[in-house]
Design an enzyme around this catalytic site. Structure first.
Site, short mmCIF file in Angstrom:
data_model
loop_
_atom_site.label_atom_id
_atom_site.label_comp_id
_atom_site.label_asym_id
_atom_site.label_seq_id
_atom_site.Cartn_x
_atom_site.Cartn_y
_atom_site.Cartn_z
N ASP A 113 -32.99 -0.29 60.01
CA ASP A 113 -34.34 -0.26 59.53
C ASP A 113 -34.62 1.03 58.62
OD1 ASP A 113 -34.74 -2.46 60.83
OD2 ASP A 113 -35.38 -1.51 62.69
N LYS A 170 -33.05 -0.65 53.85
CA LYS A 170 -31.89 -1.31 53.11
C LYS A 170 -32.33 -2.08 52.35
CE LYS A 170 -29.87 -2.10 57.03
NZ LYS A 170 -30.50 -1.30 58.02
N GLY A 225 -33.48 -7.42 59.87
CA GLY A 225 -34.76 -7.65 59.30
C GLY A 225 -35.06 -7.06 58.10
N HIS A 226 -34.89 -7.48 56.85
CA HIS A 226 -34.85 -6.64 55.72
C HIS A 226 -36.20 -6.93 54.82
CE1 HIS A 226 -30.18 -5.98 55.94
NE2 HIS A 226 -30.85 -5.56 56.67
N THR A 227 -37.01 -5.93 54.56
CA THR A 227 -38.20 -6.27 54.11
C THR A 227 -38.40 -5.78 52.64
OG1 THR A 227 -39.25 -5.46 56.25
CG2 THR A 227 -40.73 -5.61 54.65
N ARG A 275 -11.37 -16.26 69.78
CA ARG A 275 -10.45 -17.68 68.99
C ARG A 275 -11.03 -18.87 69.55
NH1 ARG A 275 -4.91 -14.50 69.99
NH2 ARG A 275 -6.16 -14.20 71.90
N GLN A 280 -27.98 -3.61 59.94
CA GLN A 280 -27.90 -2.52 60.85
C GLN A 280 -27.60 -0.92 60.37
OE1 GLN A 280 -25.91 -5.54 61.99
NE2 GLN A 280 -27.96 -6.13 62.32
N THR A 331 -38.90 -5.85 62.12
CA THR A 331 -39.06 -7.00 61.39
C THR A 331 -38.86 -8.38 62.19
OG1 THR A 331 -38.29 -5.44 59.52
CG2 THR A 331 -38.56 -7.86 59.02
N LYS A 366 -38.76 6.61 52.83
CA LYS A 366 -39.99 6.95 53.76
C LYS A 366 -40.42 8.36 53.73
CE LYS A 366 -41.01 3.48 56.76
NZ LYS A 366 -40.98 2.43 57.91
N SER A 390 -37.21 7.19 48.03
CA SER A 390 -38.20 5.94 48.29
C SER A 390 -39.29 6.71 48.82
CB SER A 390 -37.72 5.03 48.91
OG SER A 390 -38.50 3.82 48.99
N THR A 391 -40.50 6.15 48.02
CA THR A 391 -41.77 7.04 48.39
C THR A 391 -42.74 5.69 48.92
OG1 THR A 391 -42.36 6.81 46.07
CG2 THR A 391 -41.34 8.81 46.93
N SER A 392 -42.51 4.66 48.93
CA SER A 392 -43.51 3.53 49.37
C SER A 392 -42.68 2.15 49.58
CB SER A 392 -44.46 3.29 48.57
OG SER A 392 -44.44 1.99 47.53
P1 GDP Z 1 -33.83 -2.29 56.62
O1 GDP Z 1 -33.87 -3.07 57.80
O2 GDP Z 1 -33.08 -1.33 56.33
O3 GDP Z 1 -33.92 -3.24 55.36
O4 GDP Z 1 -35.56 -1.63 56.92
P2 GDP Z 1 -36.77 -2.91 57.39
O5 GDP Z 1 -37.17 -3.70 56.18
O6 GDP Z 1 -36.45 -3.21 58.64
O7 GDP Z 1 -37.64 -1.52 57.70
C1 GDP Z 1 -38.35 -0.70 56.61
C2 GDP Z 1 -39.48 -0.81 56.48
O8 GDP Z 1 -40.10 0.39 55.48
C3 GDP Z 1 -39.96 -1.69 55.91
O9 GDP Z 1 -41.38 -2.49 56.11
C4 GDP Z 1 -40.15 -1.54 54.29
O10 GDP Z 1 -41.21 -2.19 53.75
C5 GDP Z 1 -40.87 -0.07 54.65
N1 GDP Z 1 -40.28 1.01 53.41
C6 GDP Z 1 -39.05 1.02 52.71
N2 GDP Z 1 -38.96 2.29 52.05
C7 GDP Z 1 -40.43 2.89 52.40
C8 GDP Z 1 -40.83 3.88 51.78
O11 GDP Z 1 -39.86 4.70 51.05
N3 GDP Z 1 -42.09 4.42 52.27
C9 GDP Z 1 -42.70 3.47 53.17
N4 GDP Z 1 -43.90 4.06 53.43
N5 GDP Z 1 -42.16 2.54 53.61
C10 GDP Z 1 -40.98 1.93 53.24
P1 IMO Z 2 -31.45 -4.06 60.37
O1 IMO Z 2 -30.22 -4.61 59.40
C1 IMO Z 2 -32.43 -2.01 63.85
C2 IMO Z 2 -30.37 -3.35 67.57
C3 IMO Z 2 -30.98 -3.85 68.57
C4 IMO Z 2 -30.38 -3.52 69.97
C5 IMO Z 2 -28.92 -3.44 69.23
C6 IMO Z 2 -28.10 -4.59 69.72
O2 IMO Z 2 -32.98 -4.72 60.21
O3 IMO Z 2 -31.31 -2.53 60.06
P2 IMO Z 2 -27.93 -7.08 68.84
O4 IMO Z 2 -28.89 -8.32 68.74
O5 IMO Z 2 -27.63 -6.70 67.36
O6 IMO Z 2 -26.92 -7.36 69.73
O7 IMO Z 2 -28.63 -5.91 69.35
O8 IMO Z 2 -28.65 -3.43 67.87
N1 IMO Z 2 -30.37 -4.14 66.06
C7 IMO Z 2 -31.13 -3.49 65.22
N2 IMO Z 2 -31.89 -2.16 65.27
N3 IMO Z 2 -32.36 -2.49 62.90
C8 IMO Z 2 -31.49 -3.65 62.92
O9 IMO Z 2 -31.07 -4.47 61.82
C9 IMO Z 2 -30.80 -4.19 64.12
N4 IMO Z 2 -29.89 -5.17 64.35
C10 IMO Z 2 -29.72 -4.97 65.58
O10 IMO Z 2 -32.30 -3.79 68.67
O11 IMO Z 2 -30.59 -2.25 70.11
MG MG Z 3 -34.73 -3.67 59.52
#
Ligand code: GDP
Ligand code: IMO
Ligand code: MG
Length: 429
Positions: free
Chosen positions: A13, A16, A40-42, A143, A223, A298, A330, A412-414
């Site tokens: 999170d 990415k 979960g990529h936003t 396997r 992850q 996410t 962030k 990154s700033t938003s």
């Molecule tokens: P990922 O799993 O690494 O793709 O990250 P997530 O999408 O799960 O979580 C990152 C959150 O931060 C999302 O809600 C993004 O929209 C938000 N985000 C990403 N870059 C920035 C940033 O520079 N500033 C702020 N405020 N939010 C950000």
């Molecule tokens: P992104 O790609 C944050 C965490 C789970 C748990 C551990 C094992 O959005 O960064 P799993 O379901 O993979 O067996 O859970 O890993 N986890 C994540 N935490 N971001 C993720 O993906 C994650 N994918 C798994 O919360 O602690």
């Molecule tokens: Mg995520």
């Protein structure tokens, strides 16, 4: 080195998705190489928010998007994600989306087992996303997995199903659950097969062609390094290798193709699920980070745990993953703090440590040593150039890169795609 590998350098999170989406317009292909729909990529583009779990983040810009063999694929999750994105106006066709025919599948029985184990573990649970990721990877290594290519030979699947069901039925019996309903499973696979197979192909071959044509490939990790099954906070990790090296094995290209390794690093630290977290805050500052950063998962909607930036962990992640440069995300969430802290080392039973030890008992016991810096009250939100940043924010960023011994390539700033400061172009490095 025209290719770029994006990986998370903390516990996931880090942002990415946003960075991959920003880079995707400069790339010719975006490839997911590990994990599954636990990710979960936003992506935020204007007033549209896209939440991707399986599809590579390049799909939104229409860039060729590929799911490599290292991913564990839930076909039903794929179908509903494709439908959701199509309803947001994103076109997904066999022309812009390909799926490795040797991907292992996540089946309903994997989700069952994930849930049964977590419930049985009580307070000792991992805190998984409940998507069946661990059990699916276990079956792949054991396997006995059903793979994408098996969907075109459903009539020849009996020996595999025998092996798979024998294993799962024994486990299920231990939990007091009925055996796998084999007929129902086959019927479900039959129903989804055509949808999946329209995208299936030998991805390694497609990538070989893409690479030969001189195209730029962007590998999208899921992850983060601290969730890596070898290098992370074991056993509180995911079940795949999340480090940059997996980009090669998880896509079918050699290690010389992964290019610039871009580590995505949040300007503070978060974690979702159980496990050690040295700089975790349970005070007002932690609450403030969570609120300003909207730190809710996410995938599962769970509240993320928040803490100060841990330079020891990120330095370790960057070393383990051979990070060439980082994207610091962030930074805006830190706006308005009088003071900000960075963890520069640990104290473990009176001893100073400059790395995170492997044993979970030691990991739980280390006490962070902090360096305090002046914060900034100006806003950095939406800044698109270095000159837009207040002096103290610049000092913070510079201190981060010094402590992690890795240069900053992007800031990154938003959440918005364009609110990104380019310091060093990873594709031109
Ligand atoms: P990922 O799993 O690494 O793709 O990250 P997530 O999408 O799960 O979580 C990152 C959150 O931060 C999302 O809600 C993004 O929209 C938000 N985000 C990403 N870059 C920035 C940033 O520079 N500033 C702020 N405020 N939010 C950000
Ligand atoms: P992104 O790609 C944050 C965490 C789970 C748990 C551990 C094992 O959005 O960064 P799993 O379901 O993979 O067996 O859970 O890993 N986890 C994540 N935490 N971001 C993720 O993906 C994650 N994918 C798994 O919360 O602690
Ligand atoms: Mg995520």
């Amino acid at each position: 080195m025209a290719n770029v590998t994006v990986i998370g350098a903390q516990w996931g999170d880090e942002g990415k998705g946003k960075i991959v989406d920003w880079l995707a317009s400069r790339a010719d292909a975006v490839v997911r190489f590990q994990g599954g729909h636990n990710a979960g990529h936003t992506l935020v583009v204007g007033d549209q928010v896209y939440k991707l779990s399986l599809l590579p983040s390049g799909i939104v810009t229409g860039t060729l998007s590929i799911i490599g063999n290292g991913v564990v694929l839930d076909p039903w999750a794929l179908k509903s994600e494709v439908a959701k994105l199509e309803s947001q106006g994103v076109s997904i066709t066999p022309e812009n989306f390909a799926l490795a025919d040797n991907c292992a599948l996540i089946l309903p029985l994997h989700r069952d087992l994930d849930g049964l184990r977590e419930t049985a573990a009580g307070s000792g649970k991992i805190g998984t996303t409940g998507r069946g990721i661990g059990p699916a990877y276990e079956d792949k290594v054991g396997r006995r997995a059903i793979r994408v290519c098996d969907l075109s030979h459903l009539d020849k699947m009996d020996p595999q199903l025998d092996r798979l069901c024998a294993h799962h039925d024994a486990l299920r019996a231990g939990f007091g659950e009925p055996p796998v309903d084999r007929a129902a499973l086959v019927a479900e696979l039959k129903e989804i097969a055509d949808f999946v197979l329209q995208f299936a192909q030998p991805v390694w071959k497609r990538l070989k062609k893409v690479r030969k044509a001189g195209a730029r490939i962007l590998f999208e990790g899921a992850q983060g390094v601290l969730l890596d099954v070898d290098h992370g906070t074991y056993p509180f990790v995911t079940s795949s290798n999340t480090v940059s090296g997996t980009a090669a094995s998880g896509s079918g290209l050699g290690p010389n193709s992964t290019g610039f390794v871009l580590g995505i690093v949040k300007a503070y630290t978060t974690r979702v699920g159980s496990g050690p977290f040295p700089t975790e805050l349970d005070d007002e500052a932690g609450q403030r980070l969570g609120e300003r950063g909207h730190e809710f998962g996410t995938v599962t909607g769970r509240q993320r745990r928040c803490g100060w930036f841990d330079a020891v962990l990120v330095r370790q992640s960057c070393a383990i993953s051979g990070v060439t440069g980082i994207a610091l995300t962030k930074v805006d969430v830190l706006d308005g703090f009088d003071k900000v802290k960075i963890c520069t080392g640990y104290r473990l039973r009176g001893k100073i440590m400059d790395y995170f030890p492997a044993h979970s008992a030691d990991q739980a016991e280390v006490e962070p040593i902090y360096e305090e810096m002046d914060g900034w009250h100006e806003t950095t939100a939406g800044a698109r150039s270095w000159a837009d940043l207040p002096a103290n924010a610049i000092k913070y960023i510079q201190r981060v890169q010094e402590l992690i011994e890795t240069p900053v390539a992007l800031v990154s700033t938003s959440p918005q795609r364009e609110d990104t400061i380019l310091v060093r172009d990873p594709f031109l490095d």
